[in-house]
Structure formats: structure tokens, C-alpha cells
Write an enzyme that holds these catalytic residues in place. Structure first.
Site, PDB file in Angstrom:
ATOM      1  N   GLU B 244       0.829  -1.202   0.000  1.00 12.76           N
ATOM      2  CA  GLU B 244       0.000   0.000   0.000  1.00 12.76           C
ATOM      3  C   GLU B 244       0.863   1.252   0.000  1.00 12.76           C
ATOM      4  O   GLU B 244       0.630   2.188  -0.760  1.00 12.76           O
ATOM      5  CB  GLU B 244      -0.926   0.007   1.225  1.00 12.76           C
ATOM      6  CG  GLU B 244      -1.854   1.204   1.243  1.00 12.76           C
ATOM      7  CD  GLU B 244      -2.913   1.114   2.323  1.00 12.76           C
ATOM      8  OE1 GLU B 244      -4.030   0.716   2.010  1.00 12.76           O
ATOM      9  OE2 GLU B 244      -2.607   1.416   3.489  1.00 12.76           O
ATOM     10  N   ARG B 270      -0.418  34.760 -14.394  1.00 15.45           N
ATOM     11  CA  ARG B 270      -0.935  35.757 -13.465  1.00 15.45           C
ATOM     12  C   ARG B 270       0.037  36.937 -13.344  1.00 15.45           C
ATOM     13  O   ARG B 270       1.216  36.731 -13.048  1.00 15.45           O
ATOM     14  CB  ARG B 270      -1.139  35.097 -12.096  1.00 15.45           C
ATOM     15  CG  ARG B 270      -1.414  36.033 -10.952  1.00 15.45           C
ATOM     16  CD  ARG B 270      -2.844  36.477 -10.916  1.00 15.45           C
ATOM     17  NE  ARG B 270      -3.157  37.193  -9.702  1.00 15.45           N
ATOM     18  CZ  ARG B 270      -4.264  37.904  -9.539  1.00 15.45           C
ATOM     19  NH1 ARG B 270      -5.160  37.972 -10.512  1.00 15.45           N
ATOM     20  NH2 ARG B 270      -4.498  38.526  -8.413  1.00 15.45           N
ATOM     21  N   GLN B 281      11.073  36.393  -7.080  1.00 13.73           N
ATOM     22  CA  GLN B 281      11.851  35.278  -6.537  1.00 13.73           C
ATOM     23  C   GLN B 281      11.120  34.534  -5.428  1.00 13.73           C
ATOM     24  O   GLN B 281      11.263  33.322  -5.283  1.00 13.73           O
ATOM     25  CB  GLN B 281      13.198  35.777  -6.020  1.00 13.73           C
ATOM     26  CG  GLN B 281      14.197  36.033  -7.139  1.00 13.73           C
ATOM     27  CD  GLN B 281      15.596  36.289  -6.604  1.00 13.73           C
ATOM     28  OE1 GLN B 281      15.747  36.812  -5.501  1.00 13.73           O
ATOM     29  NE2 GLN B 281      16.595  35.951  -7.382  1.00 13.73           N
TER      30      GLN B 281
END
Lengths: 82, 381
Positions: B244, B270, B281
């Protein structure tokens, strides 16, 4: 070292690290708190690497892992059958 | 050291991405809001071959190895936006199907595996109880031996797939004095007298993966429904956890990769203060950190799969991967939201859902605290 001595040595040095408790080959490993469930996993990994023997999943049961003595007998029989 | 994938493995990954984009592009937002399980998508995944991927052909599987399976789950995580569906499939594949394959009798394999690979039978896994979570082996559900089988009494909680399951793999103790050596697995079918499924449990994330309690009141289980020998339950549980962790984390890697690509695209489109926000930055560095986490997480995970493929123990490596990857997915979700700003906090942008879905990863299959305990022990601390 024989199988029983190798197992006793590993349990004392690796799994019981820092605990000053005497154990004998017939002691109940899990029931007496010598090792826990993670210790069983570590023990299986150790056996597989040290003895070059794959422990089948269905063999990791009380009857085979109850004590160092039981484990030694199991390994002896399983390796002979392999 | 060879880091390359074979053409066949890459074909699997690319095919599942294409499949997911084409067939699993439903309205996850609505299902998430209403706690709805996507039955159709489950069936489509089965038809595509997801649920049968690593299982033998005789049971309807494709016999893919663990590396290929993990890479395919990574592709599914990348292409499918429904983390809950992927979680539900993983819950069945590694915690029910794989234990049946590893420990089941021929009859049990024939009875359940083909149906699960086809998507006709849904499986659930019941281990956690109200008073035993991380201390799983202190469970209180009892299996009393009687003529012809066992009588189960107790309850299980946080059971994924429970509300839609046809069969549950349930762990109970046949001998509490033996602690973990008493724990035994049982296959309990829906409709068995004395077995009831509680009402669905509402949760923070992974809301398309339904969850409920299982209750056992003098529930008789025939001996042929015991999975593996008496006392082998803890090993069945551990075995399934390793699979799993490898494969569910693979889908996290895929989801994080998609998250980063979308964050890069958004940061480039954007504009604020006259330039794209990616040129600042503080924004770019945050996305770089997402990338560093993704690539380090990927390497940890691939090592686990590689060790398992070699048949080598991977207890430490699996714990490292589980800890780092689940925590990274949460941090990646937070960083994605920070990149999108207010829009990332809004449900309709489908950014915040990844964070809600990721939080569960720090809890299921062993919490982050437990993973740290395992690592510390194996380091000799």
C-alpha cells in the site's frame, strides 16, 4: 556459531540494545516483552539476510517465533525441506 | 545505477494518463461536496485494468511487477484529479486483494479476485478500532472458535469503502494472551447475520472514498472464510502495508507533479505589479522547493519499489518514503495555495482540495509519528 547462538547474539546486541535483561532460548520473546512487533519484523529481515532463506509469510506465526528455541527448530526443519 | 524505464513501463504510464484525462474528467468538486462515491469511474478503472494490474492473469489481472504498477499509479495520480477514487482503489488492491492473493486458499482466490479485478466486487479492510489505532495489535475484536468456524464480536472504525463494500477483510484476535500472535484475518461478506455497516463517516478530505464503521455482534464466520493460518493476521497486515505504501505514494508523486505544472502555468500567466508573478523570486523559489520535494520523494519511493522487486527487506526505506512523501504532499498543497493566493483558497479553483486530500496521508497506513518511531528504532536509537 550455530543457529541458536547467532539468533541469541542478534537479539541481545541489536533488538535488546541498552536493556540489561537475561534471556534464555526458551523465553517467550513477545509475551515477556523481550521484543515487540517491530522486533519480529527486524528478526525476519535478519534471518533472510543472514541465512539466505526467504521466510514464507504464512510461517511467521506463534509456533515458529515463540522463542529462540522454537525459531531454531523451525529454521532447521525449513532449511532441510528447502 | 540505472534510472531508466522500459518502453513497456512508459507505455503503461502514458496510457493511464490518457485514459484518466478522457474517462475520469467528471465533476469531482460536486462529488467531493456531496460525499459521493464515483461508481461509474470505479468500473471504468477496472475495465481499463487498474484493479487487476499486478494480479495473475488467471484472476483477470495483467501480472505487472511492482515497479510497473507503481509507475502506473503515478500516472493515474497525475491524470486523475479525484484523489479519493485513487485512495479507495488502493485500499482494496493492497489491503484486500493482495492479502487474498498471498494468503488465500484457491477457493478464496477464485471467489473474490476475478470479481475485484473486474470491478464487480468491492473490498474493504477493517483493522483500526475506536481504542486501537497506531497500537493496532491491541485490538479488542474477538473471534471465538466454535464448531465449524468462529464467532466475531467487536467493531472496526475508519474503514474505507465500507458503505459500498461487498466483502471486508477483518482482523480479530483468537487468543488475546498471545498478543500479535493471536490476530487472525477473516473475510466477512455483506449480509452475513450479525454483521452491520454503520452510517457513513464525514471527513476533511478524500471525500469521494466512502468510510464507515463495521459492527460484529455474534457474527458467525465459517472456517473457510478465515484468511491464512490462525495468528498470521499481523503478518497479513504488515505485508499489505508495504504494498500500500509503495503504490498509494506513487499516486501522490503523480498528483504533486500535476500540482507543480499547474502552479508554474498559473505563475507565468498571473500578472501583478506589471509582470508575471513567477518573476518574483519569492514565488519562483517556493515552486522550486515544490520541485525539490517532488524529486527527492520520487527517489525514495523508487528505491522502495526496487528493493521489493529484488525481494529484499524495505522496512526502513518504506517508512522513510511514507513519512517524507505524505508530509511533502501536504506542504506542496500549501505552497500551491500560496501561489494562487485567494483563488487557491476558493473551492472552485480545485487547488484547496489537494491539500485536504493530502492531510489524510499523514495518518493512514501508519502516522508520521509512527514512521519516525520505526526509523529511529532501525537507526539504533
Amino acid at each position: 556459531m550455530d543457529t541458536q547462538a547467532i539468533l541469541m547474539d542478534y537479539i541481545k546486541k541489536e533488538l535488546m540494545k541498552g536493556r540489561n535483561v537475561d534471556i534464555s532460548p526458551s523465553d517467550d520473546l513477545l509475551g515477556s516483552g523481550i521484543i515487540d512487533s517491530l522486533g519480529i519484523l527486524q528478526l525476519v529481515s535478519f534471518i533472510e539476510e543472514r541465512f539466505n532463506f526467504q521466510v514464507p509469510d504464512e510461517d511467521v506465526v506463534f509456533e515458529n517465533f515463540f522463542s529462540v528455541e522454537a525459531l531454531t527448530n523451525y529454521l532447521k526443519n525449513a532449511q532441510a525441506a528447502a | 545505477m540505472d534510472f531508466s524505464w522500459s518502453d513497456e513501463q512508459l507505455t503503461y504510464r502514458n496510457a493511464v494518463i490518457e485514459f484518466a484525462r478522457k474517462e475520469l474528467s467528471y465533476d469531482v468538486m460536486a462529488l467531493d461536496r456531496d460525499d459521493q462515491f464515483p461508481h461509474d469511474a470505479w468500473k471504468k478503472c477496472a475495465n481499463f485494468g487498474i484493479q487487476g494490474l499486478p494480479f495473475p492473469e488467471e484472476y483477470g489481472g495483467a501480472e505487472a511487477d511492482i515497479m510497473t504498477t507503481m509507475l502506473t499509479m503515478e500516472g493515474l495520480g497525475y491524470g486523475c484529479r479525484d484523489n479519493g477514487l485513487i485512495f479507495a482503489m488502493n485500499a482494496q488492491m493492497w489491503s484486500v486483494q493482495m492479502p487474498i492473493l498471498s494468503f488465500g486458499t484457491d477457493e478464496q482466490k477464485q471467489k473474490y479476485l476475478p470479481g475485484m479485478c473486474r470491478g464487480d466486487i468491492i473490498g474493504a479492510h477493517g483493522m483500526s478500532e475506536p481504542d486501537s489505532g497506531s497500537d493496532a495489535y491491541s485490538l479488542r475484536t474477538r473471534a471465538e472458535r466454535v464448531d465449524g468456524g468462529y464467532v466475531l464480536n467487536g467493531s472496526k472504525t475508519f474503514v474505507t469503502n465500507a458503505p459500498v463494500a461487498d466483502v471486508a477483510l477483518v482482523f480479530a484476535s483468537v487468543n488475546p494472551a498471545r498478543k500479535m500472535w493471536g490476530i487472525t484475518g477473516f473475510l466477512v461478506e455483506k449480509g452475513t447475520p450479525g454483521f452491520t455497516i454503520g452510517k457513513p463517516i464525514d471527513k476533511m478530505g478524500l471525500r469521494t472514498a466512502p468510510m464507515a464503521e463495521l459492527i460484529f455482534e455474534d457474527c458467525f464466520i465459517p472456517e473457510e472464510n478465515r484468511l491464512g493460518p490462525e495468528g498470521a493476521g499481523s503478518n497479513i497486515f504488515n505485508d499489505s502495508m508495504e504494498w500500500e505504501r509503495s503504490c498509494i505514494l506513487g499516486s501522490h508523486v503523480g498528483a504533486m507533479e500535476r500540482q507543480i505544472e499547474e502552479a508554474v502555468q498559473y505563475a507565468n500567466e498571473r500578472e501583478q505589479f506589471g509582470q508575471s508573478i513567477g518573476k518574483f523570486q519569492s514565488v519562483a523559489n517556493r515552486i522550486v522547493d515544490m520541485k525539490v520535494r517532488l524529486e527527492t520523494a520520487r527517489l525514495l519511493l523508487y528505491k522502495v519499489a526496487w528493493l521489493k522487486k529484488q525481494g529484499k527487506p524495505a522496512v526502513m526505506e518504506a517508512a522513510l518514503a511514507k513519512l517524507y512523501l505524505s508530509e511533502s504532499f501536504v506542504q506542496s498543497g500549501l505552497d500551491a495555495i500560496r501561489t494562487y493566493g485567494g483563488y487557491g483558497y476558493m473551492t472552485e479553483f480545485e487547488v484547496e482540495r489537494n491539500l485536504r486530500d493530502a492531510v489524510g496521508g499523514m495518518l493512514y497506513s501508519g502516522t508520521s509519528d509512527i514512521q519516525r518511531n520505526i526509523i529511529a528504532r532501525l537507526m539504533g536509537l
